[in-house]
Design a protein around this motif. Sequence first.
Motif, PDB file in Angstrom:
ATOM      1  N   ASN A  25       0.788  -1.073   0.000  1.00  0.00           N
ATOM      2  CA  ASN A  25      -0.009   0.111   0.014  1.00  0.00           C
ATOM      3  C   ASN A  25       0.911   1.311   0.039  1.00  0.00           C
ATOM      4  OD1 ASN A  25      -2.664  -1.446   0.249  1.00  0.00           O
ATOM      5  ND2 ASN A  25      -2.028  -2.002   2.350  1.00  0.00           N
ATOM      6  N   ARG A  26       2.035   1.393  -0.607  1.00  0.00           N
ATOM      7  CA  ARG A  26       2.928   2.270  -0.411  1.00  0.00           C
ATOM      8  C   ARG A  26       2.464   3.634  -1.340  1.00  0.00           C
ATOM      9  NH1 ARG A  26       6.282  -1.254  -3.460  1.00  0.00           N
ATOM     10  NH2 ARG A  26       6.462  -1.006  -5.457  1.00  0.00           N
ATOM     11  N   GLU A  27       1.663   3.406  -2.310  1.00  0.00           N
ATOM     12  CA  GLU A  27       1.234   4.641  -3.137  1.00  0.00           C
ATOM     13  C   GLU A  27       0.172   5.109  -2.076  1.00  0.00           C
ATOM     14  OE1 GLU A  27       1.176   1.432  -4.569  1.00  0.00           O
ATOM     15  OE2 GLU A  27       2.635   1.612  -6.000  1.00  0.00           O
ATOM     16  N   PHE A  28      -0.835   4.455  -1.537  1.00  0.00           N
ATOM     17  CA  PHE A  28      -1.899   5.000  -0.624  1.00  0.00           C
ATOM     18  C   PHE A  28      -1.296   5.590   0.539  1.00  0.00           C
ATOM     19  CE2 PHE A  28      -4.028   1.394  -2.586  1.00  0.00           C
ATOM     20  CZ  PHE A  28      -4.959   2.244  -3.563  1.00  0.00           C
ATOM     21  N   ILE A  29      -0.162   5.200   1.041  1.00  0.00           N
ATOM     22  CA  ILE A  29       0.564   5.811   2.297  1.00  0.00           C
ATOM     23  C   ILE A  29       1.078   7.209   1.824  1.00  0.00           C
ATOM     24  CG2 ILE A  29       2.363   5.649   3.949  1.00  0.00           C
ATOM     25  CD1 ILE A  29       1.594   2.476   3.969  1.00  0.00           C
ATOM     26  N   PHE A  30       1.636   7.157   0.759  1.00  0.00           N
ATOM     27  CA  PHE A  30       2.459   8.194   0.038  1.00  0.00           C
ATOM     28  C   PHE A  30       1.540   9.247  -0.197  1.00  0.00           C
ATOM     29  CE2 PHE A  30       3.645  10.789  -3.752  1.00  0.00           C
ATOM     30  CZ  PHE A  30       4.857  11.378  -2.801  1.00  0.00           C
ATOM     31  N   LEU A  31       0.258   8.980  -0.727  1.00  0.00           N
ATOM     32  CA  LEU A  31      -0.848   9.927  -0.958  1.00  0.00           C
ATOM     33  C   LEU A  31      -1.451  10.516   0.270  1.00  0.00           C
ATOM     34  CD1 LEU A  31      -2.942  11.177  -3.299  1.00  0.00           C
ATOM     35  CD2 LEU A  31      -4.450   9.132  -2.801  1.00  0.00           C
ATOM     36  N   ILE A  32      -1.678   9.861   1.389  1.00  0.00           N
ATOM     37  CA  ILE A  32      -2.132  10.204   2.650  1.00  0.00           C
ATOM     38  C   ILE A  32      -0.958  11.206   3.338  1.00  0.00           C
ATOM     39  CG2 ILE A  32      -2.414   9.584   4.984  1.00  0.00           C
ATOM     40  CD1 ILE A  32      -3.566   7.065   3.869  1.00  0.00           C
ATOM     41  N   ILE A  33       0.329  10.952   3.232  1.00  0.00           N
ATOM     42  CA  ILE A  33       1.204  11.985   3.710  1.00  0.00           C
ATOM     43  C   ILE A  33       1.204  13.198   3.023  1.00  0.00           C
ATOM     44  CG2 ILE A  33       3.728  12.087   4.002  1.00  0.00           C
ATOM     45  CD1 ILE A  33       3.809   9.145   4.614  1.00  0.00           C
ATOM     46  N   VAL A  34       1.407  13.027   1.799  1.00  0.00           N
ATOM     47  CA  VAL A  34       0.824  14.643   0.839  1.00  0.00           C
ATOM     48  C   VAL A  34       0.037  15.265   1.358  1.00  0.00           C
ATOM     49  CG1 VAL A  34       0.859  15.161  -1.721  1.00  0.00           C
ATOM     50  CG2 VAL A  34       2.607  13.514  -0.858  1.00  0.00           C
TER      51      VAL A  34
ATOM     52  N   ILE B 192      -1.974  15.040   3.815  1.00  0.00           N
ATOM     53  CA  ILE B 192      -1.566  15.705   5.390  1.00  0.00           C
ATOM     54  C   ILE B 192      -0.903  17.212   5.112  1.00  0.00           C
ATOM     55  CG2 ILE B 192      -0.483  15.647   7.565  1.00  0.00           C
ATOM     56  CD1 ILE B 192      -1.296  12.666   7.423  1.00  0.00           C
ATOM     57  N   PHE B 193       0.295  17.024   4.440  1.00  0.00           N
ATOM     58  CA  PHE B 193       1.100  18.366   4.311  1.00  0.00           C
ATOM     59  C   PHE B 193       0.256  19.239   3.436  1.00  0.00           C
ATOM     60  CE2 PHE B 193       4.625  15.520   5.203  1.00  0.00           C
ATOM     61  CZ  PHE B 193       4.900  16.192   6.505  1.00  0.00           C
ATOM     62  N   LEU B 194      -0.308  18.760   2.579  1.00  0.00           N
ATOM     63  CA  LEU B 194      -1.032  19.932   1.754  1.00  0.00           C
ATOM     64  C   LEU B 194      -2.342  20.638   2.373  1.00  0.00           C
ATOM     65  CD1 LEU B 194      -1.790  21.229  -1.043  1.00  0.00           C
ATOM     66  CD2 LEU B 194      -3.202  19.232  -1.452  1.00  0.00           C
ATOM     67  N   GLY B 195      -2.958  19.821   3.254  1.00  0.00           N
ATOM     68  CA  GLY B 195      -3.895  20.096   4.286  1.00  0.00           C
ATOM     69  C   GLY B 195      -3.474  21.170   4.986  1.00  0.00           C
ATOM     70  N   ILE B 196      -2.392  20.871   5.652  1.00  0.00           N
ATOM     71  CA  ILE B 196      -1.680  21.877   6.791  1.00  0.00           C
ATOM     72  C   ILE B 196      -1.390  23.301   6.007  1.00  0.00           C
ATOM     73  CG2 ILE B 196       0.353  22.460   8.132  1.00  0.00           C
ATOM     74  CD1 ILE B 196       0.107  19.072   8.919  1.00  0.00           C
ATOM     75  N   GLU B 197      -0.885  22.998   4.901  1.00  0.00           N
ATOM     76  CA  GLU B 197      -0.426  24.320   4.329  1.00  0.00           C
ATOM     77  C   GLU B 197      -1.793  25.141   3.717  1.00  0.00           C
ATOM     78  OE1 GLU B 197       2.143  27.265   2.786  1.00  0.00           O
ATOM     79  OE2 GLU B 197       2.538  25.383   3.941  1.00  0.00           O
ATOM     80  N   VAL B 198      -2.792  24.619   3.449  1.00  0.00           N
ATOM     81  CA  VAL B 198      -3.857  25.081   3.105  1.00  0.00           C
ATOM     82  C   VAL B 198      -4.638  25.812   4.238  1.00  0.00           C
ATOM     83  CG1 VAL B 198      -6.351  24.759   2.102  1.00  0.00           C
ATOM     84  CG2 VAL B 198      -4.345  24.048   0.839  1.00  0.00           C
ATOM     85  N   ILE B 199      -4.897  25.121   5.295  1.00  0.00           N
ATOM     86  CA  ILE B 199      -5.353  25.785   6.264  1.00  0.00           C
ATOM     87  C   ILE B 199      -4.684  26.728   7.056  1.00  0.00           C
ATOM     88  CG2 ILE B 199      -6.205  25.135   8.693  1.00  0.00           C
ATOM     89  CD1 ILE B 199      -7.869  23.658   6.541  1.00  0.00           C
ATOM     90  N   SER B 200      -3.582  26.725   7.093  1.00  0.00           N
ATOM     91  CA  SER B 200      -2.737  27.645   7.825  1.00  0.00           C
ATOM     92  C   SER B 200      -2.866  28.962   6.848  1.00  0.00           C
ATOM     93  CB  SER B 200      -1.072  27.190   7.989  1.00  0.00           C
ATOM     94  OG  SER B 200      -0.728  27.189   6.603  1.00  0.00           O
TER      95      SER B 200
END
Length: 103
Positions: A11-20, A22-30
């Motif tokens: 599931n490495r593609e899904f794990i990578f997608l979740i990590i990206v 998370i970082f995108l969400g933090i950047e947008v919300i901030s």
Amino acid sequence: MVNILQLFVENREFIFLIIVSIFLGIEVISNVPAVLHTPLMSGANAIHGVVIIGSIIIMLEAHPTNYLALILGFFAVVLGTLNVVGGFVVTNRMLEMFKKKEK
């Protein structure tokens, strides 16, 4: 018993997608201005309502021995519920600021 490394490799593609995500969400919300906070919270509440229903469906469809799906589904229900309740509380407090005060 499936080991963790095998799950990660499959599931490495899904794990990578979740990590990206998370970082995108933090950047947008901030970068959201305070004026847009209440409308965005209302939208987030609606989205998390869908997340809660989806995670309940996933938990109902999961095999009883699939503990990973059951645990992740349980955490999705709990965290989604906390976010919905917290969003309504924050929205209600912000809307209270605009009401006229009685003397």
